[in-house]
Design an enzyme around this catalytic site. Sequence first.
Site, short mmCIF file in Angstrom:
data_model
loop_
_atom_site.label_atom_id
_atom_site.label_comp_id
_atom_site.label_asym_id
_atom_site.label_seq_id
_atom_site.Cartn_x
_atom_site.Cartn_y
_atom_site.Cartn_z
N THR A 84 0.54 -1.48 -0.09
CA THR A 84 -0.11 -0.10 -0.10
C THR A 84 0.84 1.09 -0.03
O THR A 84 0.57 2.04 -0.64
CB THR A 84 -0.87 0.15 1.25
OG1 THR A 84 -1.74 -1.13 1.15
CG2 THR A 84 -1.83 1.23 1.36
N LYS A 237 1.96 -7.53 13.33
CA LYS A 237 0.94 -6.82 12.95
C LYS A 237 -0.29 -7.66 13.63
O LYS A 237 -0.61 -8.53 13.59
CB LYS A 237 0.76 -6.91 11.48
CG LYS A 237 -0.67 -6.42 11.01
CD LYS A 237 -0.52 -6.12 9.47
CE LYS A 237 -1.96 -5.30 9.03
NZ LYS A 237 -2.09 -5.08 7.66
N1 GLU Z 1 -2.08 -7.19 1.52
C1 GLU Z 1 -1.04 -6.18 0.82
C2 GLU Z 1 0.39 -6.43 1.02
O1 GLU Z 1 0.48 -6.74 2.26
C3 GLU Z 1 -1.47 -4.60 0.96
C4 GLU Z 1 -1.67 -4.41 2.33
C5 GLU Z 1 -0.57 -3.21 2.95
O2 GLU Z 1 0.29 -2.95 2.22
O3 GLU Z 1 -0.88 -2.83 3.91
O4 GLU Z 1 1.20 -6.13 0.28
#
Ligand code: GLU
Length: 353
Positions: A84, A237
């Site tokens: 993200t 997390k």
């Molecule tokens: N699930 C994706 C990842 O871990 C997007 C979530 C994010 O970046 O927070 O790359």
Amino acid sequence: MADYNEGDLVRVVKNGKEYRGIVMPSRSDKVVLKLKNGYNVGLSLDGTTVELLERASAPPKPARREHPHKKGLPNVTILSTGGTIASRVDYRTGAVSSQFTADDILDAIPELTDIANFNGKVLSMIFSEDMDASTWQNLARACHEEIKNGADGIIVTHGTDTMSYTAAALSFMIRSPVPIVLVGAQRSSDRPSSDNAMNMLCAATVATSDIAGVTVVMHGETSDDFCYVHRGTKVRKLHTSMRTAFQSVNVPPIARVDYSARNIIKITDHVKRGENELLLRDKMEPRCALVKFYPGMPPDIIEYYRGKGYRGLVLEGTGLGHVGTAWIPAVGKAAKEMVIVMASQCINGRICD
Ligand code: GLU
């Protein structure tokens, strides 16, 4: 029914309620709108009227700034992997896509250039669920190469969902005399509550500090006052959506970074810049599985992995590290051919002294 395309401004009436917004990439039976408040809404086209209000203009070319080298500032390498934090919004359609290079990051967060001179490499542009042992090897090798070539610090931009796996892997794969900071964003840059600029600025503060080794720097509390610096082997997390999702487990964080003052307040001991010699241990065994035990789980999963040629199993047992009694002979048999270790499903506490 109006003829409309991505990026057009439309008015949609559904069940007597009116929505105005920019058309985002949508499936054929739906229209997804980016509303004025920044949120998206998806509406099924069934029984819906769509009125075209304004055609989209050509997509604006992203502004490119020069980022001249500033004398006296440390050199930090940004290794981009995706996630993200690497997403960019197309303001014509509101669509979020992954296309952030180091230059894109500096264009979006120009305050970074007061902290360091940045070099960038895009190692991958993937969601972190698609990483594997070879991704960690490439990343560890890239960190090693950059540090060998004189980088004063490294920032790894990363998807948050598996960031703690990468942080732990890198912590064991590379002994570093300089900071290696993993950073991500829980909310993308098109959202008013995005955490990407603050996390990135705090990460840069840590990358130029005396905190050597692998850390994760993410939002520390619900407002925008500080980030925490977590040890790469101790962070997890612990929330799906909150910006404070990352927490140190079993130990306090190493430090906190005050966002506006950009200063670091130490909480625990840490390895200092220059204390360690650079060392890379990049061997990885990808045929290793993580198996979570649950009550009633039959032990034949162990046979499955042994039959597939797996070399290692990490069992996530209950409490202090328990599995059902039916597992004992199965584990004993398989342990003649593979390494089997026990971990705990409990988040806190140890299973050995
Ligand atoms: N699930 C994706 C990842 O871990 C997007 C979530 C994010 O970046 O927070 O790359």
